[in-house]
Design an enzyme around this catalytic site. Structure first.
Site: not given
Ligand code: ADP
Length: 307
Positions: A128, A181
């Site tokens: 995260e 986020t």
């Molecule tokens: P959510 O709250 O839907 O998880 P976020 O914006 O917090 O969305 O997270 C997505 C971010 O994490 C994106 O920038 C994405 O490229 C990165 N990321 C890296 N690895 C992953 C993964 N395995 N799954 C989803 N997002 C990922």
């Protein structure tokens, strides 16, 4: 080579009043992953299907979370990860959390469960941190432990699994616009008045009590956010209308799912959750925006093995 296929669930964090501390786990919305232990040391992402995400271990939340786990493990092992993405990144229903939580849960299972649920939450939080710059636990905790979870404290980490009344159903609409986020965090004020704080922690207590006593009215009264929602909801088209029609159709409450743009509504019974979904769909059909809509019971188990 030992391998398992898992369901890595989507999650709804914050639940209106519980910014960064409350979350719950969905049952039929999530990714699939195949995780294997290998004789060659190191963590490799070997496949990503359904999304354009980094395949490099140190840039993918699943890789980072598993590396954190292996750094605490006594033996040298190798791990390969295949990710079948169904949850869109930036949807606000824990896309990154599903990958981090799913990966560490599966590796722990393959190793014979050397780590506790709380330790897995800590490893998944490293993922995260990569995704949003903030090691929050409100998505990874419900993904790993199932049901509703409360992060009572971050330092030291103290996660409490709450009770999930059987009749609760989530309706979630995901407008196909990306709200990062990091962007939705930037609209938040870092100082709040005592009056608002009192209002908010009253609701957190009310929601926790409502879940344990299965008092659906109390759950509904407590799904209120006087701190974050007024600022963040402006980033989400039709937020107020969606919330209003959801409540008109009988939802206990509605709010922003995580950092948005998804909106959740919590209802008693699947019939109400379905009516709410229909009414929200009508609101969104008028916007011309693409969207997904999900109805799910609460998944009290969290990550699970499939096939
Ligand atoms: P959510 O709250 O839907 O998880 P976020 O914006 O917090 O969305 O997270 C997505 C971010 O994490 C994106 O920038 C994405 O490229 C990165 N990321 C890296 N690895 C992953 C993964 N395995 N799954 C989803 N997002 C990922």
């Amino acid at each position: 080579m030992k391998s398992i296929k898992i369901f890595a669930p989507a999650t709804v964090a914050n639940l209106s009043c519980g910014f960064d501390v409350l979350g719950c786990c969905l049952d039929n919305v999530g990714d699939e992953m195949i995780i294997a232990l290998t004789s060659e040391s190191g963590v490799k992402i070997t496949k990503i299907d359904g999304a354009d995400l980094p395949i490099e271990t140190h840039k993918n939340v699943a890789g980072v979370a598993v590396e954190a786990l292996l750094a605490s493990y006594k033996e040298t092992v190798g791990v390969t990860i295949e990710i079948y993405k169904k949850i869109k990144a930036g949807s606000g229903i824990g896309s990154s959390a599903a990958s981090s939580a799913g990966a560490v849960w599966a590796v722990n299972h393959l190793l014979g469960n050397p780590f506790t649920g709380n330790e897995l939450v800590q490893f998944a939080m490293e993922g995260e941190k990569l995704a949003s710059g903030n090691a929050h636990a409100d998505n990874v905790a419900p993904a790993l432990l199932g049901g509703f979870t409360l992060v009572r404290s971050y330092a030291p980490l103290d996660i409490i699994k709450l009770h999930s009344p059987k009749d609760l159903f989530m309706t979630v609409i995901h407008p196909q616009i990306e709200v990062k986020t990091s962007d939705s965090r930037s609209v938040i004020k870092h100082k709040i008045s005592l009056k608002k704080a009192i209002h908010q922690w009253g609701n957190v207590g009310g929601l926790v009590a409502g879940l344990f006593t299965e008092d659906y009215d109390l759950i509904g009264r407590s799904l209120e956010d006087v701190i974050i929602e007024p600022l963040r909801s402006i980033l989400i088209p039709e937020f107020q209308n969606v919330k209003e029609v959801a409540i008109q159709k009988g939802a206990l409450g509605a709010g922003i799912s995580g950092s948005g743009p998804s909106i959740f509504a919590l209802s008693k019974g699947i019939e109400t959750a379905t009516k709410v979904a229909k009414a929200i769909t009508e609101v969104y059909n008028k916007t011309g925006l693409d969207f997904d809509i999900h109805i799910s019971k609460i998944n009290d188990q969290g990550v699970k093995i499939i096939d």
